[in-house]
Write a protein that holds these residues in place. Structure first.
Motif, PDB file in Angstrom:
ATOM      1  N   HIS A  19      -4.035   4.624  -5.110  1.00 49.17           N
ATOM      2  CA  HIS A  19      -4.802   4.092  -4.165  1.00 49.17           C
ATOM      3  C   HIS A  19      -5.431   5.882  -3.390  1.00 49.17           C
ATOM      4  O   HIS A  19      -6.639   5.897  -2.822  1.00 49.17           O
ATOM      5  CB  HIS A  19      -4.743   3.563  -3.248  1.00 49.17           C
ATOM      6  CG  HIS A  19      -3.825   4.102  -1.875  1.00 49.17           C
ATOM      7  ND1 HIS A  19      -2.298   3.887  -1.892  1.00 49.17           N
ATOM      8  CD2 HIS A  19      -3.643   3.997  -0.785  1.00 49.17           C
ATOM      9  CE1 HIS A  19      -1.814   4.065  -1.618  1.00 49.17           C
ATOM     10  NE2 HIS A  19      -2.825   4.563  -0.185  1.00 49.17           N
ATOM     11  N   ASN A  21       0.771  -0.765   0.156  1.00 51.00           N
ATOM     12  CA  ASN A  21       0.059  -0.028  -0.418  1.00 51.00           C
ATOM     13  C   ASN A  21       0.764   1.385   0.236  1.00 51.00           C
ATOM     14  O   ASN A  21       0.368   2.613  -0.737  1.00 51.00           O
ATOM     15  CB  ASN A  21      -0.912   0.252   1.109  1.00 51.00           C
ATOM     16  CG  ASN A  21      -2.008   1.492   1.234  1.00 51.00           C
ATOM     17  OD1 ASN A  21      -2.653   1.641   0.585  1.00 51.00           O
ATOM     18  ND2 ASN A  21      -1.353   1.821   2.352  1.00 51.00           N
ATOM     19  N   ASP A  28      -5.244   4.238   5.604  1.00 49.06           N
ATOM     20  CA  ASP A  28      -4.257   3.236   4.578  1.00 49.06           C
ATOM     21  C   ASP A  28      -4.967   1.561   6.611  1.00 49.06           C
ATOM     22  O   ASP A  28      -4.932   0.689   5.518  1.00 49.06           O
ATOM     23  CB  ASP A  28      -3.054   3.255   5.547  1.00 49.06           C
ATOM     24  CG  ASP A  28      -2.546   4.251   4.051  1.00 49.06           C
ATOM     25  OD1 ASP A  28      -2.699   4.012   3.032  1.00 49.06           O
ATOM     26  OD2 ASP A  28      -1.523   5.342   4.311  1.00 49.06           O
ATOM     27  N   HIS A  53      -7.357   8.729   0.868  1.00 48.71           N
ATOM     28  CA  HIS A  53      -7.052   9.739   0.469  1.00 48.71           C
ATOM     29  C   HIS A  53      -7.181  11.497  -0.453  1.00 48.71           C
ATOM     30  O   HIS A  53      -6.873  11.306  -0.865  1.00 48.71           O
ATOM     31  CB  HIS A  53      -5.550   9.513   0.584  1.00 48.71           C
ATOM     32  CG  HIS A  53      -4.793   8.500   1.757  1.00 48.71           C
ATOM     33  ND1 HIS A  53      -4.981   8.368   2.403  1.00 48.71           N
ATOM     34  CD2 HIS A  53      -4.021   7.707   0.874  1.00 48.71           C
ATOM     35  CE1 HIS A  53      -4.545   7.529   2.816  1.00 48.71           C
ATOM     36  NE2 HIS A  53      -3.641   6.648   1.704  1.00 48.71           N
TER      37      HIS A  53
HETATM   38 FE   LIG Z   1      -2.068   5.713   1.784  1.00 47.81          FE
END
Ligand SMILES: [Fe+2]
Ligand code: FES
Length: 364
Positions: A200, A194, A323, A205
């Motif tokens: 992502h 990640n 996360d 985020h």
């Molecule tokens: Fe992240």
């Protein structure tokens, strides 16, 4: 135990690593031996071992170690007494010798056994034959690294050109500010995967996405490390409204911030005047400890009372929580009966592919 899985060195043809590597404890054991037991690990800070006799203890791959200062030399040993495996050091502190916490055998700072009470009459027993088992230790800037493998290449080889590239940040002048720990219910590799992609960011985020130039985000892989380029979006209006990072005025994005990942589990987020280290440690196949430590060229007298730091930590915490949520959800799904391997975005996931190539290299 041999492990085999096919892995394509070319990202366009590659599938991600099999899901059992994230869920079966057998692989964690193998990783401890072949990866954590053979790579450089960030174990402590240079400011803990300034004076002769100062020491700290740590753990690598389930092995206790002790790191100490002996004049100009930094030394490291397995924290295992030669008598009946007691520990020769606990916590941190300063001592002239290391005395085992079980029956008091005593070693000097070079690791030689110098006193073993009441051992008269023991056959083939001579103090001078007995030494604590050494490990490799090395310092870079404010950071102390250790490697259980005496045959592993030295730290400077592992770091490659990072010390040069990051020289203008002067991390050796930065001082420790604070530490924060989080425990996650996921495999350590889920968290690393990640971290290694910006793919992502738009979805996971949204706050961070507003502040970085996503289109310019890229990952540059090297032999054992990768560097992420994540330039900030130009701000219109008030730069103080930015949540992310110390605002720097000039220079290229790389001059202002560099995001390094070192195989297998170390992240160094370096900014002008400030640095954050993240160390990712497996506690079990689906439990992971992440340790964040902050350093600054100009540490605040009281972090809790400092507005800039409060804001920075709040934003960092917000991103970490985002996360954690996604990593824990992914861990659950990696156990799904319908999932085994996926594919990589060539444009966005070359850092993940690079990590998986190294896993493949070390494990098979
Ligand atoms: Fe992240
Ligand atoms: S185990 Fe260390 S002195 Fe006995």
């Amino acid at each position: 135990m041999p492990v085999h899985f096919p892995f394509d060195a070319s990202i366009a043809g590659a599938s991600t690593i099999p899901s059992r590597l994230y869920t079966d404890p057998v692989y964690l054991e193998l990783e401890q031996e072949r990866i954590f037991g053979r790579t450089w690990q960030l174990v402590g800070r240079a400011d803990q071992v300034v004076e002769t006799g100062q020491f700290f203890t740590a753990d690598i791959a389930g092995e206790g170690i002790v790191v100490l200062r002996d004049g100009e030399v930094l030394r490291g040993f397995h924290n295992v007494c030669l008598h009946r495996a007691g520990m020769v050091a606990v916590g941190c502190g300063k001592r002239k010798t290391l005395q085992c916490h079980y029956h008091g055998w005593t070693y000097n700072l070079q690791g030689d056994l110098i006193r073993a009470p009441e051992m008269e009459g023991v056959d083939r027993f001579s103090l001078s034959d007995m030494h604590l088992k050494p490990i490799q230790v090395a310092q870079w800037g404010s950071l102390v690294f250790a490697n259980l493998d005496l045959k592993a290449p030295p730290l400077r080889e592992f770091l490659e050109d990072i010390p040069d590239r990051a020289q203008h940040f002067r991390i050796d002048e930065m001082r420790y500010v604070m530490r924060r720990e989080y425990v996650l219910n996921c495999n350590w590799k889920v968290y690393i995967d990640n971290y290694l992609e910006g793919y992502h960011i738009p979805i996971v985020h949204p706050g961070l996405h507003k502040e970085i130039a996503y289109d310019e985000y890229r990952v540059e892989p090297h032999r054992y490390y990768s560097l992420q380029h994540a330039p900030l979006r130009p701000v219109s209006g008030n730069a103080a409204e930015r949540n992310y990072l110390p605002p720097a005025q000039s220079g290229s994005a790389d001059d202002q911030a560099q995001y390094y990942w070192l195989f297998p589990n170390i992240m160094l987020n370096v900014y002008l005047g400030q640095m954050q280290t993240n160390v990712i440690l497996p506690l079990g196949v689906d439990r992971t400890l992440t340790v964040f430590e902050w350093y600054s060229a100009d540490p605040p007298a009281d972090v809790a009372a400092d507005a800039t730091w409060t804001k920075l930590l709040k934003f960092s915490d917000e991103i970490q929580i985002e996360d954690i949520e996604i990593c824990e959800a992914v861990q659950k799904n990696l156990r799904s009966r319908v999932y085994d391997r996926g594919r990589y975005s060539v444009k966005r996931e070359n850092g993940v592919h690079h990590f998986h190539s190294l896993l493949h290299e070390f494990l098979t």
